[in-house]
Structures are given as C-alpha cells and as structure tokens.
Motif scaffolding. Structure first.
Motif, mmCIF file in Angstrom:
data_model
loop_
_atom_site.group_PDB
_atom_site.id
_atom_site.type_symbol
_atom_site.label_atom_id
_atom_site.label_comp_id
_atom_site.label_asym_id
_atom_site.label_seq_id
_atom_site.Cartn_x
_atom_site.Cartn_y
_atom_site.Cartn_z
ATOM 1 N N ALA A 77 0.937 -1.599 0.040
ATOM 2 C CA ALA A 77 0.306 0.327 -0.302
ATOM 3 C C ALA A 77 0.692 1.436 -0.527
ATOM 4 C CB ALA A 77 -0.609 0.064 1.046
ATOM 5 N N THR A 78 2.381 1.065 0.756
ATOM 6 C CA THR A 78 3.150 2.362 0.719
ATOM 7 C C THR A 78 3.195 2.299 -0.984
ATOM 8 O OG1 THR A 78 3.661 1.510 2.896
ATOM 9 C CG2 THR A 78 4.812 3.070 1.618
ATOM 10 N N ILE A 79 3.961 1.453 -2.002
ATOM 11 C CA ILE A 79 4.161 1.855 -2.634
ATOM 12 C C ILE A 79 3.307 2.815 -3.488
ATOM 13 C CG2 ILE A 79 4.123 0.702 -4.885
ATOM 14 C CD1 ILE A 79 5.763 -1.608 -3.444
ATOM 15 N N LEU A 80 2.072 2.553 -3.457
ATOM 16 C CA LEU A 80 0.478 3.169 -3.985
ATOM 17 C C LEU A 80 0.196 4.188 -4.065
ATOM 18 C CD1 LEU A 80 -1.215 2.481 -5.821
ATOM 19 C CD2 LEU A 80 -3.420 1.843 -4.682
ATOM 20 N N LEU A 81 1.085 4.970 -2.380
ATOM 21 C CA LEU A 81 1.100 6.169 -2.057
ATOM 22 C C LEU A 81 2.295 7.265 -1.873
ATOM 23 C CD1 LEU A 81 0.093 5.604 1.875
ATOM 24 C CD2 LEU A 81 -1.156 6.722 0.055
ATOM 25 N N LEU A 82 3.237 6.309 -2.122
ATOM 26 C CA LEU A 82 4.210 6.954 -2.986
ATOM 27 C C LEU A 82 4.102 7.575 -4.955
ATOM 28 C CD1 LEU A 82 7.177 5.905 -0.200
ATOM 29 C CD2 LEU A 82 5.440 8.249 -0.119
ATOM 30 N N SER A 83 3.535 7.092 -5.311
ATOM 31 C CA SER A 83 4.244 6.652 -6.619
ATOM 32 C C SER A 83 3.063 7.553 -7.113
ATOM 33 C CB SER A 83 3.649 4.682 -7.186
ATOM 34 O OG SER A 83 5.138 4.135 -6.818
ATOM 35 N N SER A 84 2.647 8.236 -6.648
ATOM 36 C CA SER A 84 0.818 9.129 -7.421
ATOM 37 C C SER A 84 1.594 10.118 -8.904
ATOM 38 C CB SER A 84 0.388 10.212 -6.424
ATOM 39 O OG SER A 84 1.870 11.409 -5.849
ATOM 40 N N ASP A 85 2.878 10.633 -8.685
ATOM 41 C CA ASP A 85 3.383 11.381 -10.240
ATOM 42 C C ASP A 85 4.540 10.539 -10.429
ATOM 43 O OD1 ASP A 85 5.122 11.265 -7.942
ATOM 44 O OD2 ASP A 85 5.756 13.634 -8.074
ATOM 45 N N MET A 86 5.084 9.236 -10.171
ATOM 46 C CA MET A 86 5.569 8.722 -10.762
ATOM 47 C C MET A 86 5.196 8.292 -12.152
ATOM 48 S SD MET A 86 8.717 8.331 -9.339
ATOM 49 C CE MET A 86 8.685 10.511 -8.478
ATOM 50 N N GLU A 87 6.423 7.964 -13.303
ATOM 51 C CA GLU A 87 6.321 7.122 -15.038
ATOM 52 C C GLU A 87 6.496 5.928 -14.727
ATOM 53 O OE1 GLU A 87 6.874 10.126 -18.691
ATOM 54 O OE2 GLU A 87 7.583 10.363 -17.485
ATOM 55 N N VAL A 88 7.570 5.743 -14.111
ATOM 56 C CA VAL A 88 8.102 4.318 -14.162
ATOM 57 C C VAL A 88 8.694 3.892 -13.102
ATOM 58 C CG1 VAL A 88 9.879 2.971 -15.165
ATOM 59 C CG2 VAL A 88 9.055 4.637 -16.387
ATOM 60 N N VAL A 89 8.019 2.605 -12.369
ATOM 61 C CA VAL A 89 7.662 1.875 -10.596
ATOM 62 C C VAL A 89 8.488 0.374 -10.865
ATOM 63 C CG1 VAL A 89 6.681 1.399 -8.886
ATOM 64 C CG2 VAL A 89 5.889 3.172 -9.852
ATOM 65 N N GLY A 90 9.674 0.743 -10.168
ATOM 66 C CA GLY A 90 10.720 -0.812 -9.548
ATOM 67 C C GLY A 90 10.117 -1.286 -8.454
ATOM 68 N N ILE A 91 9.947 -2.716 -8.660
ATOM 69 C CA ILE A 91 10.499 -2.722 -7.703
ATOM 70 C C ILE A 91 10.497 -4.245 -7.555
ATOM 71 C CG2 ILE A 91 8.171 -4.211 -5.211
ATOM 72 C CD1 ILE A 91 5.654 -2.763 -7.320
ATOM 73 N N ASP A 92 12.045 -4.155 -6.317
ATOM 74 C CA ASP A 92 12.735 -4.894 -6.239
ATOM 75 C C ASP A 92 12.682 -6.212 -5.192
ATOM 76 O OD1 ASP A 92 14.822 -7.361 -7.293
ATOM 77 O OD2 ASP A 92 16.740 -6.242 -5.337
ATOM 78 N N GLU A 93 12.973 -7.877 -4.912
ATOM 79 C CA GLU A 93 12.286 -8.619 -4.008
ATOM 80 C C GLU A 93 11.186 -8.715 -3.894
ATOM 81 O OE1 GLU A 93 14.157 -10.504 -3.109
ATOM 82 O OE2 GLU A 93 16.873 -9.999 -3.725
ATOM 83 N N ALA A 94 10.200 -8.870 -4.385
ATOM 84 C CA ALA A 94 8.640 -8.392 -4.731
ATOM 85 C C ALA A 94 7.934 -9.899 -4.151
ATOM 86 C CB ALA A 94 8.194 -8.302 -5.842
ATOM 87 N N GLN A 95 9.030 -11.160 -4.595
ATOM 88 C CA GLN A 95 8.449 -12.367 -3.545
ATOM 89 C C GLN A 95 8.270 -12.138 -2.046
ATOM 90 O OE1 GLN A 95 11.398 -12.306 -4.225
ATOM 91 N NE2 GLN A 95 13.156 -12.621 -2.608
ATOM 92 N N PHE A 96 8.848 -10.963 -1.420
ATOM 93 C CA PHE A 96 8.876 -10.860 0.245
ATOM 94 C C PHE A 96 7.754 -9.757 0.573
ATOM 95 C CE2 PHE A 96 14.171 -11.563 0.366
ATOM 96 C CZ PHE A 96 13.358 -12.392 0.603
ATOM 97 N N LEU A 97 6.868 -9.069 -0.155
ATOM 98 C CA LEU A 97 5.499 -8.112 -0.063
ATOM 99 C C LEU A 97 4.320 -8.695 -0.072
ATOM 100 C CD1 LEU A 97 7.007 -5.381 -2.270
ATOM 101 C CD2 LEU A 97 6.821 -5.603 0.205
ATOM 102 N N ASP A 98 3.823 -8.551 0.607
ATOM 103 C CA ASP A 98 2.748 -8.606 0.845
ATOM 104 C C ASP A 98 1.768 -9.530 -0.905
ATOM 105 O OD1 ASP A 98 0.363 -6.256 -0.085
ATOM 106 O OD2 ASP A 98 1.902 -5.509 1.387
ATOM 107 N N GLU A 99 0.451 -9.928 -0.049
ATOM 108 C CA GLU A 99 -0.784 -9.929 -1.853
ATOM 109 C C GLU A 99 -0.882 -8.708 -2.331
ATOM 110 O OE1 GLU A 99 -0.347 -12.954 -3.418
ATOM 111 O OE2 GLU A 99 0.465 -14.215 -1.688
ATOM 112 N N GLY A 100 -1.379 -7.975 -1.493
ATOM 113 C CA GLY A 100 -2.266 -6.579 -1.914
ATOM 114 C C GLY A 100 -1.065 -6.346 -3.069
ATOM 115 N N LEU A 101 0.127 -6.862 -3.407
ATOM 116 C CA LEU A 101 1.109 -5.437 -4.340
ATOM 117 C C LEU A 101 0.326 -5.969 -5.820
ATOM 118 C CD1 LEU A 101 3.314 -5.028 -5.210
ATOM 119 C CD2 LEU A 101 4.505 -6.759 -5.262
ATOM 120 N N VAL A 102 -0.197 -7.034 -5.592
ATOM 121 C CA VAL A 102 -1.063 -7.766 -7.586
ATOM 122 C C VAL A 102 -2.296 -6.268 -7.611
ATOM 123 C CG1 VAL A 102 -2.340 -9.160 -8.756
ATOM 124 C CG2 VAL A 102 -0.749 -10.249 -7.111
#
Length: 205
Positions: A77-102
């Motif tokens: 959820a924090t990623i969504l909050l901090l990406s409001s004005d981004m054009e490209v978002v990268g996420i590393d080691e995604a397996q460690f994040l929660d299912e909400g990432l989808v």
C-alpha cells in the motif's frame, strides 16, 4: 530506430515481471531498465521490502554490485501512496511483499504507469513464492532469467538452500543458497530427505 525511441517514451501503462532463481540476474535487469528510464528523463522510483538489508538499507544492489537508490517499504500500500506522480515504478524482491502488491501493480498500470517487478518465482522448496505467481499472470510481459547450475553447468531451475532452516523467508547469499538445474535440485533434495530419514530412524532406535 526513431519509432522505437518514440514507443519507449509514449508507452501506455504496463506490468513487466522479471523472475527466476537466485543469482540469475533479476535485480541486474531491473536496474538496467530503471537506469534507461532515468536516462530518458522519465520520473522513476524504485522500491524494495524493508526487510532486505543484505547490501544496503536504502539502495537496490545486485550481486554484481550495481546500485540504484530506492525507497524501503513495509507494505504494498505504501508503494501506491508514494507513486502518484511517477511514470516508471520498479519493485525489487517482490516475493517478500504482501499479496496486495498484485492490486497495487494493476492500479498503477491502469493509470498509465510502467511497473517493473523483479523477484524469485519459487522458494527453496520449489513452491511458488508470495505474490509472484499472480503477478506473472497479470503481467503484460514476463522475462524468466536463469542462473547457471553450480553442479553441472545447465540452466538453473531453483534456489537450493544449503543450511538447515525451514522458514520460507531467509535472506542469504552464496553461503546459504546455490542455483541448481531441475535434475541436480531433485538429487540434492532426495539426498537430504534420505539423510533426514536415516537420522530419524537412528534416534528412534
């Protein structure tokens, strides 16, 4: 060539997944794509789970020591909050994040953001890991990268854990994990099972 450049600049929202075993170059590929986007003067941000402190608290670092600054997060959820004005978002080691990432990745892509996700597709037991299977399913593009099996030189299939620890999440490097092809992985797991059964039998004798 110009058409390709224009296409990269004006791409609609999309989800790109880079997956594979440990030491396969997932993070290296993520950094390469993110640096190319930065070179194109796109607004970019890269995130990683805050539990991943192997090389740095606030950088994404590949095994080859390529580095890019990032923002550690505890939840998708924090990623969504901090990406409001981004054009490209990268996420590393995604397996460690929660299912909400989808859902987060879907929301970003639907808003026109290019989302690049890197992570392990399977854990040390060969089981699909965290949100990665679902991310592969909804991705516009999936890139499966491979390490080299350290025992026979074939393409690696899985990350074999070298230490006795049954927790799914255990951060580690070459002293804790090795990339193995399917055949070598099955042999290694079979040998460990035999040793475990022998130990159990000895204790019960």
């Amino acid at each position: 060539m110009m058409e390709n450049l224009i296409g990269e600049t004006h791409r609609p929202g999309r989800i790109e997944v880079v997956c594979g075993s440990m030491f396969s170059g997932k993070t290296e590929e993520l950094i390469r794509r993110m640096k190319r986007a930065k070179f194109a003067r796109q607004r970019v941000e890269i995130f990683k789970p805050s539990i991943d402190k192997r090389y740095s608290d606030e950088d994404v670092v590949s095994h080859d020591k390529n580095i890019i600054p990032c923002t550690p997060v505890d939840s998708s959820a924090t990623i969504l909050l901090l990406s409001s004005d981004m054009e490209v978002v990268g996420i590393d080691e995604a397996q460690f994040l929660d299912e909400g990432l989808v859902d987060v990745c879907n929301q970003l892509a639907n808003k026109g953001v290019r989302v690049i996700v890197a992570g392990l597709d399977m854990d040390f037991k060969g089981v699909p890991f965290g949100p990665m299977p679902a991310l592969c399913a909804i991705a516009d593009e999936v890139t499966k990268v491979h390490a080299i099996c350290v025992r026979c030189g074939a393409l690696a299939y899985a990350s074999h854990r070298l230490v006795k620890n049954d927790k799914q999440v255990m951060l580690g490097e070459k002293t804790e994990y090795e990339p193995l092809c399917r055949e070598c992985y099955q042999k290694a797991v079979g040998k460990e099972k035999c040793e475990e059964d022998a130990g159990t039998a000895e204790n019960n004798a």
